[in-house]
Design an enzyme around this catalytic site. Structure first.
Site, PDB file in Angstrom:
ATOM      1  N   GLY A 198      -9.761  -2.326   3.456  1.00  0.00           N
ATOM      2  CA  GLY A 198     -10.421  -1.737   4.626  1.00  0.00           C
ATOM      3  C   GLY A 198     -10.958  -2.849   5.514  1.00  0.00           C
ATOM      4  O   GLY A 198     -10.681  -4.029   5.275  1.00  0.00           O
ATOM      5  N   ASP A 227       2.752  -5.690   2.351  1.00  0.00           N
ATOM      6  CA  ASP A 227       1.519  -5.013   2.770  1.00  0.00           C
ATOM      7  C   ASP A 227       1.802  -3.547   3.096  1.00  0.00           C
ATOM      8  O   ASP A 227       1.492  -2.674   2.302  1.00  0.00           O
ATOM      9  CB  ASP A 227       0.850  -5.717   3.965  1.00  0.00           C
ATOM     10  CG  ASP A 227      -0.652  -5.468   4.001  1.00  0.00           C
ATOM     11  OD1 ASP A 227      -1.213  -4.993   2.987  1.00  0.00           O
ATOM     12  OD2 ASP A 227      -1.280  -5.765   5.039  1.00  0.00           O
ATOM     13  N   HIS A 247      -8.926  -8.041  -1.148  1.00  0.00           N
ATOM     14  CA  HIS A 247      -8.497  -8.354   0.216  1.00  0.00           C
ATOM     15  C   HIS A 247      -9.544  -9.305   0.803  1.00  0.00           C
ATOM     16  O   HIS A 247     -10.692  -8.906   1.009  1.00  0.00           O
ATOM     17  CB  HIS A 247      -8.466  -7.103   1.096  1.00  0.00           C
ATOM     18  CG  HIS A 247      -7.209  -6.301   1.017  1.00  0.00           C
ATOM     19  ND1 HIS A 247      -6.915  -5.458  -0.018  1.00  0.00           N
ATOM     20  CD2 HIS A 247      -6.160  -6.204   1.885  1.00  0.00           C
ATOM     21  CE1 HIS A 247      -5.747  -4.879   0.212  1.00  0.00           C
ATOM     22  NE2 HIS A 247      -5.264  -5.314   1.355  1.00  0.00           N
ATOM     23  N   HIS A 271       0.847  -1.203   0.000  1.00  0.00           N
ATOM     24  CA  HIS A 271       0.000   0.000   0.000  1.00  0.00           C
ATOM     25  C   HIS A 271       0.881   1.251   0.000  1.00  0.00           C
ATOM     26  O   HIS A 271       1.742   1.392   0.876  1.00  0.00           O
ATOM     27  CB  HIS A 271      -0.893   0.022   1.241  1.00  0.00           C
ATOM     28  CG  HIS A 271      -1.923  -1.068   1.255  1.00  0.00           C
ATOM     29  ND1 HIS A 271      -3.255  -0.856   0.944  1.00  0.00           N
ATOM     30  CD2 HIS A 271      -1.825  -2.392   1.538  1.00  0.00           C
ATOM     31  CE1 HIS A 271      -3.926  -1.992   1.049  1.00  0.00           C
ATOM     32  NE2 HIS A 271      -3.074  -2.953   1.405  1.00  0.00           N
ATOM     33  N   ASP A 274       0.067   4.205   0.877  1.00  0.00           N
ATOM     34  CA  ASP A 274      -0.132   4.993   2.095  1.00  0.00           C
ATOM     35  C   ASP A 274       0.289   4.226   3.349  1.00  0.00           C
ATOM     36  O   ASP A 274       0.111   4.723   4.462  1.00  0.00           O
ATOM     37  CB  ASP A 274      -1.584   5.481   2.209  1.00  0.00           C
ATOM     38  CG  ASP A 274      -2.614   4.380   2.040  1.00  0.00           C
ATOM     39  OD1 ASP A 274      -2.340   3.379   1.344  1.00  0.00           O
ATOM     40  OD2 ASP A 274      -3.714   4.505   2.610  1.00  0.00           O
ATOM     41  N   GLU A 307      -8.489 -12.347   5.627  1.00  0.00           N
ATOM     42  CA  GLU A 307      -7.450 -11.778   6.500  1.00  0.00           C
ATOM     43  C   GLU A 307      -8.025 -11.714   7.918  1.00  0.00           C
ATOM     44  O   GLU A 307      -7.736 -12.546   8.763  1.00  0.00           O
ATOM     45  CB  GLU A 307      -7.062 -10.385   5.991  1.00  0.00           C
ATOM     46  CG  GLU A 307      -6.020  -9.682   6.830  1.00  0.00           C
ATOM     47  CD  GLU A 307      -5.792  -8.234   6.382  1.00  0.00           C
ATOM     48  OE1 GLU A 307      -6.639  -7.669   5.666  1.00  0.00           O
ATOM     49  OE2 GLU A 307      -4.768  -7.665   6.797  1.00  0.00           O
TER      50      GLU A 307
HETATM   51  O1  LIG Z   1      -3.948  -5.363   5.375  1.00  0.00           O
HETATM   52  C1  LIG Z   1      -4.856  -4.601   5.051  1.00  0.00           C
HETATM   53  N1  LIG Z   1      -6.141  -5.054   5.041  1.00  0.00           N
HETATM   54  C2  LIG Z   1      -7.183  -4.277   4.689  1.00  0.00           C
HETATM   55  N2  LIG Z   1      -7.046  -3.000   4.347  1.00  0.00           N
HETATM   56  C3  LIG Z   1      -5.795  -2.480   4.362  1.00  0.00           C
HETATM   57  C4  LIG Z   1      -4.675  -3.239   4.711  1.00  0.00           C
HETATM   58  N3  LIG Z   1      -3.591  -2.438   4.635  1.00  0.00           N
HETATM   59  C5  LIG Z   1      -4.035  -1.241   4.254  1.00  0.00           C
HETATM   60  N4  LIG Z   1      -5.370  -1.246   4.088  1.00  0.00           N
HETATM   61  C6  LIG Z   1      -6.243  -0.121   3.711  1.00  0.00           C
HETATM   62  O2  LIG Z   1      -6.070   0.158   2.344  1.00  0.00           O
HETATM   63  C7  LIG Z   1      -6.128   1.560   2.162  1.00  0.00           C
HETATM   64  C8  LIG Z   1      -5.610   1.959   0.824  1.00  0.00           C
HETATM   65  O3  LIG Z   1      -4.264   1.665   0.658  1.00  0.00           O
HETATM   66  C9  LIG Z   1      -5.399   2.079   3.378  1.00  0.00           C
HETATM   67  O4  LIG Z   1      -5.701   3.431   3.631  1.00  0.00           O
HETATM   68  C10 LIG Z   1      -5.904   1.159   4.470  1.00  0.00           C
HETATM   69  O5  LIG Z   1      -7.101   1.673   5.022  1.00  0.00           O
HETATM   70 ZN   LIG Z   2      -3.260  -4.967   2.133  1.00  0.00          ZN
END
Ligand SMILES: O=c1[nH]cnc2c1ncn2[C@@H]1O[C@H](CO)[C@@H](O)[C@H]1O
Ligand SMILES: [Zn+2]
Length: 368
Positions: A188, A306, A215, A28, A30, A218
């Site tokens: 999310g 991640d 996603h 990601h 961000d 998880e």
């Molecule tokens: O491991 C994860 N599982 C679910 N959502 C995630 C994970 N890592 C980050 N984000 C979400 O994806 C958005 C966009 O990049 C992030 O702002 C975060 O809220």
């Molecule tokens: Zn992720």
């Protein structure tokens, strides 16, 4: 180092793994900022809610907060990174540095994702958000090329699963498909927000011959994976680690249920993220990560970061963790890398070129 010391098998340590050509599918944008950059961007945009004001303390704060045992709490930390990625300068700088950091770690191919809908607070449009981000990736690629190395970075657009903009984001991804956006994703909080809520977005991607990952599996279990593949038609699974719940390990041989068999038979790639899974409590510890069993059963496993900032990690570090926990050798790391490259969303001919001309020769040197 003399030429002789580069002959023969190289030690499986961090320095050598950093030299291996690596492919990264799940990272990601961000979740990978440099702490010092967060501080500098926060000053520039007047964001005054950072939990620490020096880079070391801020990095520690992210890592410790992310070791929360809960996906929801893990995700709360993104408020601070997203806050400083609202301007053209913020987006471009973060994207450029992302490419530079990956290249420094020896990553040769990366698909970087983020959710454009979270970057509209300062008045940018969705299209502008993507444009400034892609400009940063291009700057990063040029800087890396100027230093004599190469990396290919492409982008996935993510929609937030609790929101209702997924069709719009899928359309956005398609508008940019010739400019470096190669796919779509949802992310999310997982519990309460099943993939089928966004069916129209996935159908739109499929109708346009475009690829996406979801996603799934998880924080929430098997039903999420089942929906992602059976109803939504996901090309890959983001994490997917709970597929383990459909593998019976009580007998002498593991027995696969219908969902696990389907995922393995169809070679659906699993974007596994070891450190992140421990941080969110999806698995108890690295040593207990299902990666080893899934790899042994020949699922198409891939290694991913991640969120590099939250995990205080890199691709090389994730690989080293797996080597330490499960005793993998160079040929295993090469196999996981080729798995990732085969599963990438760029065209087949480009994947093959990277496998044959970059990954295999790069590993051959290390294998010795
Ligand atoms: O491991 C994860 N599982 C679910 N959502 C995630 C994970 N890592 C980050 N984000 C979400 O994806 C958005 C966009 O990049 C992030 O702002 C975060 O809220
Ligand atoms: Zn992720």
């Amino acid at each position: 180092m003399g030429a002789d010391s580069l002959r023969g098998p190289q030690p499986l340590d961090l320095a050598s793994i950093r030299r291996a050509p690596k492919a990264l599918l799940h990272d990601h944008l961000d979740g990978g900022l440099r702490p010092a950059t967060i501080i500098s961007l926060a000053e520039a945009c007047g964001y005054d809610k950072l939990p620490a004001d020096d880079a070391v303390a801020l990095g520690t704060w992210f890592r410790e907060s992310a070791y929360s045992g809960s996906l929801v709490r893990y995700l709360e930390t993104f408020a601070h990174t997203v806050a400083v990625m609202q301007t053209p300068e913020g987006l471009t700088r973060v994207a450029r540095e992302c490419v530079e950091d990956l290249a420094d770690d020896g990553v040769v191919y990366a698909e970087i994702r983020f959710a454009p809908e979270q970057h509209l607070e300062a008045g940018l449009s969705l299209d502008e958000v993507v444009e400034h981000t892609l400009a940063g990736f291009a700057e990063g690629e040029s800087a890396v090329a100027a230093s004599g190395r190469t990396i290919r970075v492409v982008c996935l657009l993510t929609a937030m699963r609790h929101a209702a903009r997924s069709l719009e984001i899928a359309e956005l991804a398609l508008r940019f498909r010739d400019r470096g956006v190669v796919g779509f994703d949802i992310a999310g909080a997982e519990a309460g927000y099943p993939p089928s809520r966004h069916l129209d977005a996935f159908e739109h991607m499929r109708a346009n011959n475009a690829r996406f990952t979801i996603h799934a599996g998880e924080a929430f279990g098997l039903p999420s994976i089942h929906e992602a593949i059976a109803f939504c038609g996901a090309d890959r699974l983001g994490h997917g680690v709970r597929i383990i719940d459909d593998i019976d390990r009580t007998g002498s041989e593991p027995t696969l249920g219908l969902v696990a068999n389907y995922v393995r038979d169809k070679r659906i790639p699993l974007e596994l993220c070891p450190t992140s899974n421990v941080q969110t409590g999806a698995v108890e510890s690295l040593a207990e990560h299902p990666f080893a069993l899934l790899a042994e059963l020949r699922f198409r496993v891939t290694v991913n970061t991640d969120n590099r900032l939250l995990g205080d990690t890199t691709m090389s570090n994730e690989m080293l963790e797996l080597v330490t926990a499960f005793g993998y050798g160079w040929s295993d790391l090469e196999r996981f890398t080729i798995n990732a490259m085969k599963s990438a969303f760029i065209p087949f001919s480009e994947r093959l070129r990277l496998i044959d001309h970059v990954i295999k020769p790069g590993f051959a040197v290390l294998i010795g």
